[in-house]
Design a protein around this motif. Structure first.
Motif, PDB file in Angstrom:
ATOM      1  N   ARG A 196      25.793   1.845  18.663  1.00  0.00           N
ATOM      2  CA  ARG A 196      25.696   0.881  19.826  1.00  0.00           C
ATOM      3  C   ARG A 196      24.123   0.518  19.750  1.00  0.00           C
ATOM      4  O   ARG A 196      23.806  -0.411  20.495  1.00  0.00           O
ATOM      5  CB  ARG A 196      26.155   1.400  20.813  1.00  0.00           C
ATOM      6  CG  ARG A 196      27.667   1.554  21.148  1.00  0.00           C
ATOM      7  CD  ARG A 196      28.488   0.143  21.316  1.00  0.00           C
ATOM      8  NE  ARG A 196      27.739  -0.444  22.310  1.00  0.00           N
ATOM      9  CZ  ARG A 196      27.976  -1.962  22.421  1.00  0.00           C
ATOM     10  NH1 ARG A 196      28.939  -2.540  21.508  1.00  0.00           N
ATOM     11  NH2 ARG A 196      27.610  -2.666  23.557  1.00  0.00           N
ATOM     12  N   LEU A 197      23.389   1.237  19.156  1.00  0.00           N
ATOM     13  CA  LEU A 197      21.784   1.015  19.121  1.00  0.00           C
ATOM     14  C   LEU A 197      21.423  -0.342  18.939  1.00  0.00           C
ATOM     15  O   LEU A 197      20.414  -0.900  19.734  1.00  0.00           O
ATOM     16  CB  LEU A 197      20.999   2.052  18.274  1.00  0.00           C
ATOM     17  CG  LEU A 197      21.207   3.606  18.824  1.00  0.00           C
ATOM     18  CD1 LEU A 197      20.096   4.636  17.925  1.00  0.00           C
ATOM     19  CD2 LEU A 197      20.420   3.656  20.174  1.00  0.00           C
ATOM     20  N   PRO A 198      21.958  -0.988  17.822  1.00  0.00           N
ATOM     21  CA  PRO A 198      21.437  -2.381  17.690  1.00  0.00           C
ATOM     22  C   PRO A 198      21.709  -3.316  18.720  1.00  0.00           C
ATOM     23  O   PRO A 198      20.749  -4.379  18.801  1.00  0.00           O
ATOM     24  CB  PRO A 198      22.047  -2.760  16.402  1.00  0.00           C
ATOM     25  CG  PRO A 198      22.591  -1.436  15.619  1.00  0.00           C
ATOM     26  CD  PRO A 198      22.784  -0.426  16.647  1.00  0.00           C
ATOM     27  N   VAL A 199      22.669  -3.312  19.674  1.00  0.00           N
ATOM     28  CA  VAL A 199      22.803  -4.055  20.692  1.00  0.00           C
ATOM     29  C   VAL A 199      22.270  -3.282  22.031  1.00  0.00           C
ATOM     30  O   VAL A 199      22.833  -3.918  23.167  1.00  0.00           O
ATOM     31  CB  VAL A 199      24.200  -4.317  20.712  1.00  0.00           C
ATOM     32  CG1 VAL A 199      24.416  -5.220  19.466  1.00  0.00           C
ATOM     33  CG2 VAL A 199      25.470  -3.274  20.720  1.00  0.00           C
ATOM     34  N   TRP A 209      17.509  -0.403  15.883  1.00  0.00           N
ATOM     35  CA  TRP A 209      18.431  -0.560  14.901  1.00  0.00           C
ATOM     36  C   TRP A 209      18.081   0.340  13.710  1.00  0.00           C
ATOM     37  O   TRP A 209      18.924   0.551  12.868  1.00  0.00           O
ATOM     38  CB  TRP A 209      18.489  -2.044  14.423  1.00  0.00           C
ATOM     39  CG  TRP A 209      17.338  -2.613  13.879  1.00  0.00           C
ATOM     40  CD1 TRP A 209      16.241  -3.253  14.304  1.00  0.00           C
ATOM     41  CD2 TRP A 209      17.180  -2.742  12.309  1.00  0.00           C
ATOM     42  NE1 TRP A 209      15.319  -3.656  13.427  1.00  0.00           N
ATOM     43  CE2 TRP A 209      15.943  -3.312  12.269  1.00  0.00           C
ATOM     44  CE3 TRP A 209      17.716  -2.221  11.303  1.00  0.00           C
ATOM     45  CZ2 TRP A 209      15.373  -3.575  10.852  1.00  0.00           C
ATOM     46  CZ3 TRP A 209      17.276  -2.481  10.134  1.00  0.00           C
ATOM     47  CH2 TRP A 209      16.236  -3.092   9.907  1.00  0.00           C
ATOM     48  N   ARG A 210      16.871   0.450  13.420  1.00  0.00           N
ATOM     49  CA  ARG A 210      16.419   1.534  12.492  1.00  0.00           C
ATOM     50  C   ARG A 210      17.237   2.828  12.473  1.00  0.00           C
ATOM     51  O   ARG A 210      17.600   3.385  11.381  1.00  0.00           O
ATOM     52  CB  ARG A 210      15.090   1.550  12.155  1.00  0.00           C
ATOM     53  CG  ARG A 210      14.415   0.147  11.596  1.00  0.00           C
ATOM     54  CD  ARG A 210      13.010   0.239  11.513  1.00  0.00           C
ATOM     55  NE  ARG A 210      12.376  -0.636  10.661  1.00  0.00           N
ATOM     56  CZ  ARG A 210      12.093  -1.972  11.096  1.00  0.00           C
ATOM     57  NH1 ARG A 210      12.562  -2.497  12.419  1.00  0.00           N
ATOM     58  NH2 ARG A 210      11.609  -2.902  10.387  1.00  0.00           N
ATOM     59  N   ILE A 211      17.223   3.321  13.658  1.00  0.00           N
ATOM     60  CA  ILE A 211      17.822   4.434  13.964  1.00  0.00           C
ATOM     61  C   ILE A 211      19.302   4.554  13.529  1.00  0.00           C
ATOM     62  O   ILE A 211      19.739   5.688  12.734  1.00  0.00           O
ATOM     63  CB  ILE A 211      17.634   5.033  15.176  1.00  0.00           C
ATOM     64  CG1 ILE A 211      16.156   5.280  15.617  1.00  0.00           C
ATOM     65  CG2 ILE A 211      18.471   6.381  15.508  1.00  0.00           C
ATOM     66  CD1 ILE A 211      15.813   5.592  17.354  1.00  0.00           C
ATOM     67  N   GLU A 212      20.057   3.457  13.753  1.00  0.00           N
ATOM     68  CA  GLU A 212      21.318   3.197  13.509  1.00  0.00           C
ATOM     69  C   GLU A 212      21.501   3.397  11.926  1.00  0.00           C
ATOM     70  O   GLU A 212      22.313   3.984  11.386  1.00  0.00           O
ATOM     71  CB  GLU A 212      21.932   2.224  14.333  1.00  0.00           C
ATOM     72  CG  GLU A 212      23.597   2.097  14.026  1.00  0.00           C
ATOM     73  CD  GLU A 212      24.005   1.427  12.637  1.00  0.00           C
ATOM     74  OE1 GLU A 212      24.953   1.589  12.115  1.00  0.00           O
ATOM     75  OE2 GLU A 212      22.960   0.673  12.072  1.00  0.00           O
ATOM     76  N   HIS A 215      20.887   6.778  10.341  1.00  0.00           N
ATOM     77  CA  HIS A 215      21.850   7.548  10.589  1.00  0.00           C
ATOM     78  C   HIS A 215      22.994   7.597   9.511  1.00  0.00           C
ATOM     79  O   HIS A 215      23.401   8.560   9.191  1.00  0.00           O
ATOM     80  CB  HIS A 215      22.334   7.576  12.028  1.00  0.00           C
ATOM     81  CG  HIS A 215      23.151   8.581  12.420  1.00  0.00           C
ATOM     82  ND1 HIS A 215      24.516   8.361  12.535  1.00  0.00           N
ATOM     83  CD2 HIS A 215      23.025  10.021  12.829  1.00  0.00           C
ATOM     84  CE1 HIS A 215      25.357   9.350  13.049  1.00  0.00           C
ATOM     85  NE2 HIS A 215      24.569  10.126  13.229  1.00  0.00           N
ATOM     86  N   ARG A 216      23.293   6.326   9.374  1.00  0.00           N
ATOM     87  CA  ARG A 216      24.211   6.080   8.190  1.00  0.00           C
ATOM     88  C   ARG A 216      23.763   6.293   6.883  1.00  0.00           C
ATOM     89  O   ARG A 216      24.545   6.759   6.075  1.00  0.00           O
ATOM     90  CB  ARG A 216      24.661   4.519   8.255  1.00  0.00           C
ATOM     91  CG  ARG A 216      25.666   4.460   9.606  1.00  0.00           C
ATOM     92  CD  ARG A 216      26.113   3.041   9.519  1.00  0.00           C
ATOM     93  NE  ARG A 216      25.006   1.818   9.525  1.00  0.00           N
ATOM     94  CZ  ARG A 216      24.578   1.026   8.584  1.00  0.00           C
ATOM     95  NH1 ARG A 216      24.886   1.317   7.421  1.00  0.00           N
ATOM     96  NH2 ARG A 216      23.465   0.326   8.805  1.00  0.00           N
ATOM     97  N   THR A 217      22.545   5.797   6.436  1.00  0.00           N
ATOM     98  CA  THR A 217      22.146   5.999   5.237  1.00  0.00           C
ATOM     99  C   THR A 217      21.000   7.201   4.854  1.00  0.00           C
ATOM    100  O   THR A 217      20.703   7.220   3.506  1.00  0.00           O
ATOM    101  CB  THR A 217      21.453   4.446   4.874  1.00  0.00           C
ATOM    102  OG1 THR A 217      20.288   4.378   5.508  1.00  0.00           O
ATOM    103  CG2 THR A 217      22.561   3.565   5.249  1.00  0.00           C
ATOM    104  N   GLY A 218      20.630   7.862   5.659  1.00  0.00           N
ATOM    105  CA  GLY A 218      19.600   8.924   5.360  1.00  0.00           C
ATOM    106  C   GLY A 218      18.317   8.726   5.987  1.00  0.00           C
ATOM    107  O   GLY A 218      17.901   7.287   6.114  1.00  0.00           O
ATOM    108  N   TRP A 219      17.507   9.704   6.344  1.00  0.00           N
ATOM    109  CA  TRP A 219      16.183   9.454   7.105  1.00  0.00           C
ATOM    110  C   TRP A 219      15.241   9.304   6.400  1.00  0.00           C
ATOM    111  O   TRP A 219      15.199   9.561   4.941  1.00  0.00           O
ATOM    112  CB  TRP A 219      16.074  10.820   8.083  1.00  0.00           C
ATOM    113  CG  TRP A 219      17.218  11.064   8.858  1.00  0.00           C
ATOM    114  CD1 TRP A 219      18.164  12.251   8.918  1.00  0.00           C
ATOM    115  CD2 TRP A 219      17.526  10.485  10.168  1.00  0.00           C
ATOM    116  NE1 TRP A 219      19.072  12.020   9.885  1.00  0.00           N
ATOM    117  CE2 TRP A 219      18.542  11.085  10.673  1.00  0.00           C
ATOM    118  CE3 TRP A 219      16.915   9.358  10.946  1.00  0.00           C
ATOM    119  CZ2 TRP A 219      19.124  10.669  11.832  1.00  0.00           C
ATOM    120  CZ3 TRP A 219      17.340   8.995  11.883  1.00  0.00           C
ATOM    121  CH2 TRP A 219      18.448   9.401  12.438  1.00  0.00           C
TER     122      TRP A 219
END
Length: 239
Positions: A196-199, A209-212, A215-219
């Protein structure tokens, strides 16, 4: 005598942003070409798509914010522009923030606004004299949420209105404390699904949105460097 402010050049070729490739102690970063004719000898240039530029370290950060915002909205500028570099200014405040994720949710501080709306902040606060950033982020996390933790990598550096803000991934233990024991300036710790972070109206807006995404693709291997002049947190931000 005031130092001359030399313009930089915003240059596009075939819908890609042309930047110089440099290196510092933390690795590669990109810079807008200088206003003169051609790049300095030995400095390579690279062409980045919008998707690539959004995740690149581009300096100066203030100019990068302006260009990426306009580019994402379909009206990227070109030509010489005055550089905007908030990272070069003496900070009026240094903040350390904790990105805590547990079971697919991120811990935020929610503030209720007049009219019933809400906005959110990442737990954290000002670095005190004699503290390291890592010490400050754990102290602030404890004061605002009651959690203890271990500091992981620095994810981002954000500049806004004279503030230098540093955000770390923190592995936290324990449970959020009773409200009467927390120092949140009227806010409430809440767990928000990472997806939900991007919205979510979260400050820093350009970091949410970068944190989301991470979290999906790697830090990230190195901290993102972001100027963030956004004051209205409701509208979506993908740049």
């Amino acid at each position: 005598m005031t130092a001359e402010i030399r313009p930089v050049t915003v240059l596009f070729e075939a819908d890609k942003l042309i930047l110089e490739l440099h290196h510092d102690a933390e690795g590669a970063y990109h810079a807008f070409p200088g206003g003169g004719a051609g790049a300095p000898a030995g400095v390579p240039r690279v062409a980045l798509s919008l998707a690539e530029a959004l995740h690149a370290r581009i300096r100066p950060a203030g100019t990068a914010e302006t260009v990426l915002r306009a580019w994402a909205q379909g009206a990227a500028p070109q030509g010489p522009v005055a550089p905007v570099d908030p990272a070069a200014l003496e900070p009026v405040r240094v903040r350390a923030g904790a990105v805590v994720i547990r079971d697919g949710a991120v811990l935020l501080i929610r503030f209720t606004e007049e009219g019933g709306g809400s906005h959110y902040e990442i737990p954290g606060g000002g670095v005190e004299a004699g503290e390291t950033l890592e010490e400050a982020v754990l102290r602030e996390l404890g004061e605002e949420t009651g959690l203890a933790g271990t500091v992981g990598p620095e994810l981002a550096r954000v500049w806004k209105d004279g503030r230098h803000e540093h955000y770390f991934l923190v592995s936290a233990t324990g449970e959020v404390g009773p409200p009467e024991t927390l120092d949140t300036y009227g806010g409430t710790p809440v767990w928000v699904p990472v997806e939900r972070l991007p919205v979510t109206p979260l400050w820093p807006r350009r970091l949410s949105w970068r944190i989301e995404h991470w979290h999906r693709t790697g830090w990230p291997g190195r901290p993102a460097e972001l100027a963030d002049s956004i004051t209205e947190l409701g509208p979506p931000c993908g740049w």
